[in-house]
Design an enzyme around this catalytic site. Structure first.
Site, PDB file in Angstrom:
ATOM      1  N   SER A  56       0.842  -1.196   0.000  1.00  0.00           N
ATOM      2  CA  SER A  56       0.000   0.000   0.000  1.00  0.00           C
ATOM      3  C   SER A  56       0.877   1.247   0.000  1.00  0.00           C
ATOM      4  CB  SER A  56      -0.928   0.017   1.232  1.00  0.00           C
ATOM      5  OG  SER A  56      -0.163   0.100   2.434  1.00  0.00           O
ATOM      6  N   ILE A  58       3.105   4.500  -0.434  1.00  0.00           N
ATOM      7  CA  ILE A  58       4.244   4.867  -1.264  1.00  0.00           C
ATOM      8  C   ILE A  58       4.869   3.633  -1.895  1.00  0.00           C
ATOM      9  CG2 ILE A  58       6.561   5.892  -1.237  1.00  0.00           C
ATOM     10  CD1 ILE A  58       5.588   7.709   1.045  1.00  0.00           C
ATOM     11  N   SER A 189      11.911  10.125   6.383  1.00  0.00           N
ATOM     12  CA  SER A 189      10.803  11.049   6.564  1.00  0.00           C
ATOM     13  C   SER A 189      11.387  12.436   6.780  1.00  0.00           C
ATOM     14  CB  SER A 189       9.960  10.641   7.783  1.00  0.00           C
ATOM     15  OG  SER A 189       9.066  11.678   8.159  1.00  0.00           O
ATOM     16  N   TYR A 202       9.214   7.804  16.665  1.00  0.00           N
ATOM     17  CA  TYR A 202       9.338   7.794  15.201  1.00  0.00           C
ATOM     18  C   TYR A 202      10.433   8.749  14.743  1.00  0.00           C
ATOM     19  CZ  TYR A 202       7.892   8.275  10.294  1.00  0.00           C
ATOM     20  OH  TYR A 202       7.862   8.312   8.922  1.00  0.00           O
ATOM     21  N   LYS A 206      13.921   7.771  12.789  1.00  0.00           N
ATOM     22  CA  LYS A 206      14.341   8.312  11.492  1.00  0.00           C
ATOM     23  C   LYS A 206      15.701   9.000  11.597  1.00  0.00           C
ATOM     24  CE  LYS A 206      10.910   6.687   9.252  1.00  0.00           C
ATOM     25  NZ  LYS A 206      11.148   5.506   8.379  1.00  0.00           N
ATOM     26  N   SER A 235      -1.744   8.261   2.325  1.00  0.00           N
ATOM     27  CA  SER A 235      -1.537   6.817   2.431  1.00  0.00           C
ATOM     28  C   SER A 235      -2.305   6.326   3.654  1.00  0.00           C
ATOM     29  CB  SER A 235      -0.039   6.478   2.561  1.00  0.00           C
ATOM     30  OG  SER A 235       0.457   6.890   3.813  1.00  0.00           O
TER      31      SER A 235
END
Length: 321
Positions: A56, A58, A189, A202, A206, A235
């Site tokens: 799903s 990207i 990201s 998160y 990253k 998304s």
């Protein structure tokens, strides 16, 4: 006009042009230029590209974009049925450039680290080689910094960092052993470039990705490494996002009225970055690009901008409101 005054005017004009571009473009300037005059995505035709997290978002759209250009694909994710749907769509969009044997589907959980080598060997058995590994699997997060369970930090890092690093190390050893110039890509990201509120684990993950793959770039000049940093994109990522509690999912959907880049546009720019073997790029609608340039090139000004915008303003930008 004196010499130094003339130089000052040129510098002012230079930065003015850059600011205008930062406001208008949906990517960094290098990626924008390469999308116009660089190598076309079709230059990747015939190569073998493995995309994790391809069911799903990207990952799916990147698979379709590459299939249109005759790229052979390895598609992996936890959801096997969705992967088969992606394969069918890729074959349709390829317009005869690919046959079913040119797209290998494997149901794979990135957290099953002990099986990574087994999956990699299966890819080599099927295609005889691998040219590009695109590490796209991962999950986002919505949670307050002080409320996050340490187990959530550990679980998110295990998926978004350590599983990615492990699979990439297998690929790097293969590329070196085969004496080929391989290509490792990772979906990071914009949160890996500037910290964002309510996504502490998160954001930390990253930043770790940038450290790991930046070191890989430095140590291996004979290897191509691409760090691709999308901003807000349409998304399903919010559905699966971590929260502050172990095992919980955020479970919300993005809104059609959100100001986000389409997954199709993001995937096209991602494919351009791969074709041109770019090192680090970002994409996102205004004001993402402007905020990134200010933050990265003028960190002292960034502090003032963040104070002016405030936490509420940063949340609105992050949530595309």
């Amino acid at each position: 006009m004196g010499f130094f005054a003339f130089i000052g005017v040129l510098v002012f004009i230079y930065y003015l042009i850059n600011v205008i571009l930062w406001c208008l473009l949906d990517s960094d300037i290098e990626l924008f230029v390469r999308s116009l005059v660089g190598k076309r995505v079709s230059s990747l035709s015939g190569t073998v590209v493995w995309i994790t997290g391809a069911s799903s978002g990207i990952g799916k759209q990147l698979a379709i974009e590459l299939a249109k250009n005759g790229v052979k694909l390895v598609l992996t994710a936890r959801r096997g049925a969705e992967l088969e749907n992606v394969k069918r769509e890729c074959l349709t969009q390829a317009g005869g450039k690919l046959q079913p044997i040119d797209i290998l589907v494997m149901q794979m959980d990135m957290l099953e680290i002990s099986r990574h080598q087994q999956f990699f060997d299966h890819v080599l058995q099927h295609f005889g080689r691998l040219d590009i590994l695109v590490n796209n699997a991962g999950r986002s997060q919505r949670a307050s910094w002080e409320e996050i369970s340490l187990k959530v930090d550990q679980d998110l890092f295990q998926l978004d960092v350590f599983s990615v690093v492990n699979l990439s190390r297998i690929a790097v050893r293969y590329f070196k052993g085969a004496n080929v110039r391989g290509h490792i890509a990772v979906t990071s990201s914009t949160a890996g470039l500037i910290p964002v509120p309510n996504s502490a684990s998160y954001t930390g993950a990253k930043y770790s990705i940038h450290g790991y793959f930046g070191a890989l770039q430095t140590e291996n000049p004979g290897l191509d490494v691409t760090i691709f940093c999308p901003g807000p994109t349409f998304s399903e990522f919010l559905q699966e996002a971590f929260t502050d509690r172990e095992g919980a999912k955020y479970g919300e959907s993005v809104k059609p009225t959100d100001k986000r880049m389409t997954a199709e546009r993001c995937a096209h720019l991602y494919a351009v970055a791969l074709a041109n073997k770019l090192h680090i790029n970002w994409v996102g609608l205004f004001p993402i690009s402007l905020l990134l340039y200010v933050s990265l090139y003028f960190p002292n000004i960034r502090v003032l901008v963040v104070k002016y915008i405030g936490i509420g303003g940063l949340k609105k930008i992050r949530d595309s409101n």
